[in-house]
Design a protein around this motif. Structure first.
Motif, mmCIF file in Angstrom:
data_model
loop_
_atom_site.group_PDB
_atom_site.id
_atom_site.type_symbol
_atom_site.label_atom_id
_atom_site.label_comp_id
_atom_site.label_asym_id
_atom_site.label_seq_id
_atom_site.Cartn_x
_atom_site.Cartn_y
_atom_site.Cartn_z
ATOM 1 N N ASN A 243 -23.788 2.450 -28.582
ATOM 2 C CA ASN A 243 -23.695 3.069 -29.904
ATOM 3 C C ASN A 243 -22.233 3.344 -30.217
ATOM 4 O OD1 ASN A 243 -26.309 3.004 -30.483
ATOM 5 N ND2 ASN A 243 -26.652 5.198 -30.341
ATOM 6 N N ARG A 244 -21.971 3.381 -31.494
ATOM 7 C CA ARG A 244 -20.612 3.710 -31.903
ATOM 8 C C ARG A 244 -20.631 5.049 -32.596
ATOM 9 N NH1 ARG A 244 -17.818 0.441 -35.593
ATOM 10 N NH2 ARG A 244 -19.768 0.333 -36.716
ATOM 11 N N VAL A 245 -19.641 5.853 -32.296
ATOM 12 C CA VAL A 245 -19.446 7.105 -33.027
ATOM 13 C C VAL A 245 -18.064 7.018 -33.654
ATOM 14 C CG1 VAL A 245 -19.147 9.594 -32.818
ATOM 15 C CG2 VAL A 245 -20.921 8.443 -31.494
ATOM 16 N N ALA A 262 -12.703 12.726 -21.649
ATOM 17 C CA ALA A 262 -13.290 13.676 -20.709
ATOM 18 C C ALA A 262 -14.756 13.977 -21.038
ATOM 19 C CB ALA A 262 -12.478 14.974 -20.710
ATOM 20 N N VAL A 263 -15.160 13.638 -22.261
ATOM 21 C CA VAL A 263 -16.545 13.920 -22.649
ATOM 22 C C VAL A 263 -17.475 12.943 -21.924
ATOM 23 C CG1 VAL A 263 -18.186 13.923 -24.568
ATOM 24 C CG2 VAL A 263 -15.874 14.796 -24.908
ATOM 25 N N ASP A 264 -18.534 13.486 -21.345
ATOM 26 C CA ASP A 264 -19.472 12.644 -20.604
ATOM 27 C C ASP A 264 -20.212 11.709 -21.563
ATOM 28 O OD1 ASP A 264 -20.945 11.688 -18.502
ATOM 29 O OD2 ASP A 264 -22.536 13.182 -18.789
ATOM 30 N N GLY A 265 -20.192 10.420 -21.291
ATOM 31 C CA GLY A 265 -20.909 9.466 -22.136
ATOM 32 C C GLY A 265 -19.995 8.608 -22.977
ATOM 33 N N VAL A 266 -18.724 8.998 -23.098
ATOM 34 C CA VAL A 266 -17.791 8.178 -23.877
ATOM 35 C C VAL A 266 -17.237 7.081 -22.983
ATOM 36 C CG1 VAL A 266 -15.619 8.173 -25.155
ATOM 37 C CG2 VAL A 266 -17.190 10.103 -25.373
ATOM 38 N N ARG A 267 -17.328 5.846 -23.457
ATOM 39 C CA ARG A 267 -16.906 4.721 -22.618
ATOM 40 C C ARG A 267 -15.536 4.179 -23.016
ATOM 41 N NH1 ARG A 267 -22.127 0.939 -22.877
ATOM 42 N NH2 ARG A 267 -23.681 2.415 -22.163
ATOM 43 N N ALA A 268 -15.304 4.075 -24.293
ATOM 44 C CA ALA A 268 -14.033 3.482 -24.732
ATOM 45 C C ALA A 268 -13.640 4.094 -26.069
ATOM 46 C CB ALA A 268 -14.177 1.976 -24.867
ATOM 47 N N LEU A 269 -12.352 4.034 -26.365
ATOM 48 C CA LEU A 269 -11.848 4.665 -27.583
ATOM 49 C C LEU A 269 -10.922 3.719 -28.322
ATOM 50 C CD1 LEU A 269 -10.662 8.212 -26.517
ATOM 51 C CD2 LEU A 269 -12.671 7.638 -27.862
ATOM 52 N N ASP A 270 -10.866 3.887 -29.615
ATOM 53 C CA ASP A 270 -9.888 3.154 -30.401
ATOM 54 C C ASP A 270 -9.366 4.131 -31.442
ATOM 55 O OD1 ASP A 270 -8.362 1.244 -31.580
ATOM 56 O OD2 ASP A 270 -10.015 0.403 -32.770
ATOM 57 N N ILE A 271 -8.101 4.521 -31.311
ATOM 58 C CA ILE A 271 -7.549 5.541 -32.216
ATOM 59 C C ILE A 271 -6.514 4.895 -33.126
ATOM 60 C CG2 ILE A 271 -6.249 7.702 -32.354
ATOM 61 C CD1 ILE A 271 -7.373 8.534 -29.731
ATOM 62 N N HIS A 272 -6.646 5.160 -34.401
ATOM 63 C CA HIS A 272 -5.611 4.703 -35.334
ATOM 64 C C HIS A 272 -5.528 5.678 -36.494
ATOM 65 C CE1 HIS A 272 -8.970 3.079 -37.694
ATOM 66 N NE2 HIS A 272 -9.444 2.721 -36.516
ATOM 67 N N ALA A 273 -4.426 5.609 -37.234
ATOM 68 C CA ALA A 273 -4.247 6.538 -38.347
ATOM 69 C C ALA A 273 -5.195 6.178 -39.485
ATOM 70 C CB ALA A 273 -2.801 6.476 -38.831
ATOM 71 N N ILE A 297 -19.087 15.400 -28.355
ATOM 72 C CA ILE A 297 -17.796 14.993 -28.922
ATOM 73 C C ILE A 297 -17.376 15.989 -29.997
ATOM 74 C CG2 ILE A 297 -16.625 13.231 -30.306
ATOM 75 C CD1 ILE A 297 -18.351 11.139 -28.878
ATOM 76 N N ALA A 298 -18.322 16.338 -30.848
ATOM 77 C CA ALA A 298 -18.030 17.260 -31.940
ATOM 78 C C ALA A 298 -17.525 18.599 -31.404
ATOM 79 C CB ALA A 298 -19.285 17.473 -32.789
ATOM 80 N N ARG A 309 -14.894 14.490 -40.084
ATOM 81 C CA ARG A 309 -16.075 13.655 -40.287
ATOM 82 C C ARG A 309 -16.501 13.126 -38.932
ATOM 83 N NH1 ARG A 309 -17.536 8.406 -41.963
ATOM 84 N NH2 ARG A 309 -15.516 7.620 -41.309
ATOM 85 N N LEU A 310 -17.810 13.062 -38.700
ATOM 86 C CA LEU A 310 -18.292 12.466 -37.462
ATOM 87 C C LEU A 310 -19.595 11.760 -37.781
ATOM 88 C CD1 LEU A 310 -18.045 13.609 -33.936
ATOM 89 C CD2 LEU A 310 -20.347 13.182 -34.724
ATOM 90 N N GLU A 311 -19.682 10.549 -37.330
ATOM 91 C CA GLU A 311 -20.851 9.761 -37.723
ATOM 92 C C GLU A 311 -21.299 8.906 -36.550
ATOM 93 O OE1 GLU A 311 -22.057 6.562 -41.197
ATOM 94 O OE2 GLU A 311 -19.972 7.176 -40.939
ATOM 95 N N ARG A 312 -22.596 8.908 -36.306
ATOM 96 C CA ARG A 312 -23.111 8.042 -35.244
ATOM 97 C C ARG A 312 -23.725 6.803 -35.893
ATOM 98 N NH1 ARG A 312 -25.946 9.673 -29.742
ATOM 99 N NH2 ARG A 312 -25.964 7.588 -28.849
ATOM 100 N N HIS A 313 -23.189 5.649 -35.525
ATOM 101 C CA HIS A 313 -23.720 4.402 -36.080
ATOM 102 C C HIS A 313 -24.887 3.940 -35.238
ATOM 103 C CE1 HIS A 313 -20.333 3.517 -38.809
ATOM 104 N NE2 HIS A 313 -19.745 4.374 -38.013
ATOM 105 N N GLN A 314 -25.896 3.440 -35.920
ATOM 106 C CA GLN A 314 -27.014 2.860 -35.193
ATOM 107 C C GLN A 314 -27.046 1.377 -35.506
ATOM 108 O OE1 GLN A 314 -30.531 5.252 -35.809
ATOM 109 N NE2 GLN A 314 -29.708 6.410 -34.108
#
Lengths: 335, 105
Positions: A243-245, A262-273, A297-298, A309-314
């Motif tokens: 899933n993507r958040v 550090a949050v349990d369950g997060v596998r990878a991140l992509d941060i940009h402005a 995460i929230a 804003r926080l959104e979980r994509h399905q």
């Protein structure tokens, strides 16, 4: 989004199933078109039939309608076996083939009257039937027009009207909304939906959002095999692998990354402005499929910075479809 | 049975909607008229027997001319799918005619 699936082919009682296919196969010479296909359509149920071109959708429809016979296996409609009692069964089927079966030289009223008579609608009931389907498919404006003069959308609707004649128990629709404009698609959907409340409808289509909107269950086939049959939401759960958040927050990049990893369950991140404001960061996280990851995460972000804003994509039906027919969803770009 | 009547009626009305029916009728009348006058006035036989005989031969040509496109026309317009799935069809197990287009699925 339909309710969770309560039926599977194995547990649905034959009495409730208006259309039932039991390990149906179809071969032309050595070529196998349909292989060991089993599913049911119950009363008051709209089942969407999805598959790429050449998957066997139309052949399956034709076998249920009685236009072709199965090489092996059994097709029953309203309890009648299509190989031996198809005349009985045919009376209970309304069928709209891929290409609407229209006689170009007749006008709409003559055509519908012909189909009603040929279907065995009692003579006295015909005018009321014509009025009903004409109103349902909005054909009043072209009622006296010859069919060859009609636009593609109207031809499709005349085909749908033809299938509705005689109030059949089963409605088989092979891509019924192809060639319609958005307004007409909406109207046709309403017709199908209201008809499906009391009857069995099997609808093949390429338009995936349509399936989510009107079908209670979706059957996905490819190469003549049934890959999955479930409610749209059930299918969605089944393929929730990654899933993507996405979130937006005002925070420094490096501490945010550390906090999120550090949050349990997060596998990878992509941060940009963020596109509109460079103080705000947009983060795309790939997380485990289980519940509650987005809440963690929230909490982690909101405790230190401002979370906007926080959104979980399905997975969308499109991804599910591609997942089942064997193409990697990522190859088409995440939806 | 009523289904068959409906199909028959539709076919007849389709014929008379286009000039085909009138043309075929005219050809038949001219042919029959020729044989009638030939037998009656030129040969001098006061009998219809030979005219009727020639009508039969003429029909051998006219009927296929009218009907040969019926099946291919139904397949071409996609209406065979409608006709074969109507309750009027008395087909029980043979599916040979319906399997002419296996390519689309």
């Amino acid at each position: 989004m339909g309710p969770p699936s309560r039926f599977s082919p194995a547990v649905m009682s034959p009495a409730a199933a208006v259309v039932a296919l039991e390990s149906v196969s179809k071969r032309y010479g050595t070529k196998t078109i349909i292989q060991d296909l089993s599913f049911t359509v119950g009363k008051g149920e709209i089942v969407g039939f999805l598959g790429p071109n050449g998957a066997g959708k139309t052949t399956t429809m034709r076998m249920i309608a009685g236009f072709t016979t199965a090489t092996s296996g059994r097709v029953t409609v309203a309890g009648y076996d299509m190989s031996t009692q198809n005349a009985e069964a045919a009376r209970r089927i309304g069928y709209l083939p891929e290409r609407p079966p229209l006689y170009d030289t007749l006008d709409v009223s003559a055509y519908l009257r012909f189909v009603a008579r040929a279907k065995g609608v009692p003579r006295l009931a015909i005018p009321a039937e014509l009025e009903r389907v004409t109103a349902a498919c909005r054909l009043e404006a072209v009622y006296r027009h010859e069919i060859y003069k009609l636009s593609k959308g109207y031809r499709q609707r005349v085909g749908l009207a033809q299938a509705l004649l005689g109030t059949p128990e089963v409605l088989l629709l092979d891509e019924p909304t192809i060639g319609l404009d958005p307004g007409q698609i909406q109207e046709s959907r309403e017709v199908i939906r209201s008809f499906g409340e009391a009857h069995a409808v099997l609808l093949s289509t390429h338009i995936l959002p349509e399936v989510t909107m009107i079908c209670r269950r979706v059957a996905i086939i490819n190469h003549g095999r049934l890959l999955a049959i479930d409610s749209p939401s059930g299918l969605q759960r089944a393929v929730e692998q990654t899933n993507r958040v996405t979130l937006q927050a005002t925070a420094p990049a490096q501490p945010l990354r550390e906090e999120l990893m550090a949050v349990d369950g997060v596998r990878a991140l992509d941060i940009h402005a963020a596109a509109d404001d460079d103080r705000v960061l947009s983060v795309e996280c790939h997380v485990d499929a289980r519940e509650g990851v987005e809440a963690a995460i929230a909490r982690a972000v909101a405790s230190r910075w401002a979370l906007h804003r926080l959104e979980r994509h399905q997975p969308t039906l499109e991804n599910i479809f591609l997942h089942y027919v064997g193409e990697a969803p990522a190859a088409r770009g995440a939806a | 049975m009523s289904g068959m009547l409906a199909v028959c009626q539709k076919e007849l009305s389709t014929y008379f909607r286009s000039p085909i029916a009138y043309f075929v009728v005219a050809v038949f009348m001219v042919g029959t008229g020729y044989f009638f006058s030939y037998n009656t006035f030129l040969t001098g036989n006061a009998t219809m027997a030979e005219t009727f005989q020639n009508m039969g031969i003429l029909l051998l040509l006219v009927i296929p001319a009218v009907s040969m496109r019926l099946f291919s026309g139904e397949y071409g317009a996609g209406t065979m799918e409608l006709l074969q799935t109507l309750s009027s069809r008395g087909r029980s197990s043979s599916a040979s005619t319906s399997e002419r287009s296996p390519s689309c699925c």
